[in-house]
Design a protein around this motif. Structure first.
Motif: not given
Length: 205
Positions: A27-52
């Motif tokens: 569960k802890r690893q899943i939570a960490e992976h979810m946090a990383v995934a969420k951070a990566m998604q936020s970074e992806k969104d930011a990169l997508q916005t910057n790209l646009s």
């Protein structure tokens, strides 16, 4: 039998504990992976916005580049026209300057020729004036000498006439006073006519 049951229970409890621990780790690893995934998604969104945003800026820059290219083309054409007009103006200016130089040289040559002629005329006039001055001086001397000679001749003539008159008075005591006066006036007129030559010349010169 009881020992086996207790052992089985202990084993099952051990397995449960290990399972719970493993579950917590997962569960802890899943939570960490979810946090990383969420951070990566936020970074992806930011990169997508910057790209646009960058795509929009690139499109704007491309349009601006096209506009600048068109303006550059127009400016190049105008520059070529201005350069051509400037070259024509410079060529015309050079021609006018050359013509002015030739005209100036011609006028200078004519002026130098006129100055040379004037200098020669001045030299000639000075020479003529010097010659005339010498001639006038010589004529003055001659006239002065002639006047002296004439005055001497008049003096001698007067003395001769007075001698003749004295002789006539002695020989002809009855000679009239009127004739004597007329003779003296004639001699005075003769003297005045000859002595007037010199002063008249000096006034005219």
């Amino acid at each position: 039998m009881l020992d086996w049951i207790d052992g089985d229970r202990a084993e099952k409890e051990q397995q449960r504990l290990e399972y719970e621990q493993s579950e917590r780790v997962q569960k802890r690893q899943i939570a960490e992976h979810m946090a990383v995934a969420k951070a990566m998604q936020s970074e992806k969104d930011a990169l997508q916005t910057n790209l646009s945003s960058m795509e929009t800026e690139i499109k704007t820059c491309l349009r601006r580049q096209d506009e600048l290219t068109a303006q550059n083309t127009n400016l190049s054409k105008e520059l070529d026209k201005a350069t051509s007009r400037l070259e024509e103006s410079v060529h015309q200016f050079n021609i006018e300057v050359s013509d002015m130089k030739m005209a100036t040289l011609k006028e200078r040559s004519e002026s130098e020729h006129q100055v040379k002629d004037l200098k020669e005329k001045v030299t000639e006039l000075k020479s003529n004036a010097k010659t005339l001055t010498a001639t006038i001086q010589e004529l003055r001397q001659r006239i002065s000498s002639i006047e002296k000679d004439h005055l001497e001749q008049i003096r001698m003539a007067r003395e001769d006439e007075w001698g003749k008159i004295s002789s006539l008075e002695v020989e002809k005591g009855n000679a009239s006073t009127t004739e004597l006066i007329q003779c003296i006036e004639a001699m005075a007129a003769y003297s005045h006519t000859h002595t007037a030559i010199g002063p008249a010349f000096w006034r005219n010169s």
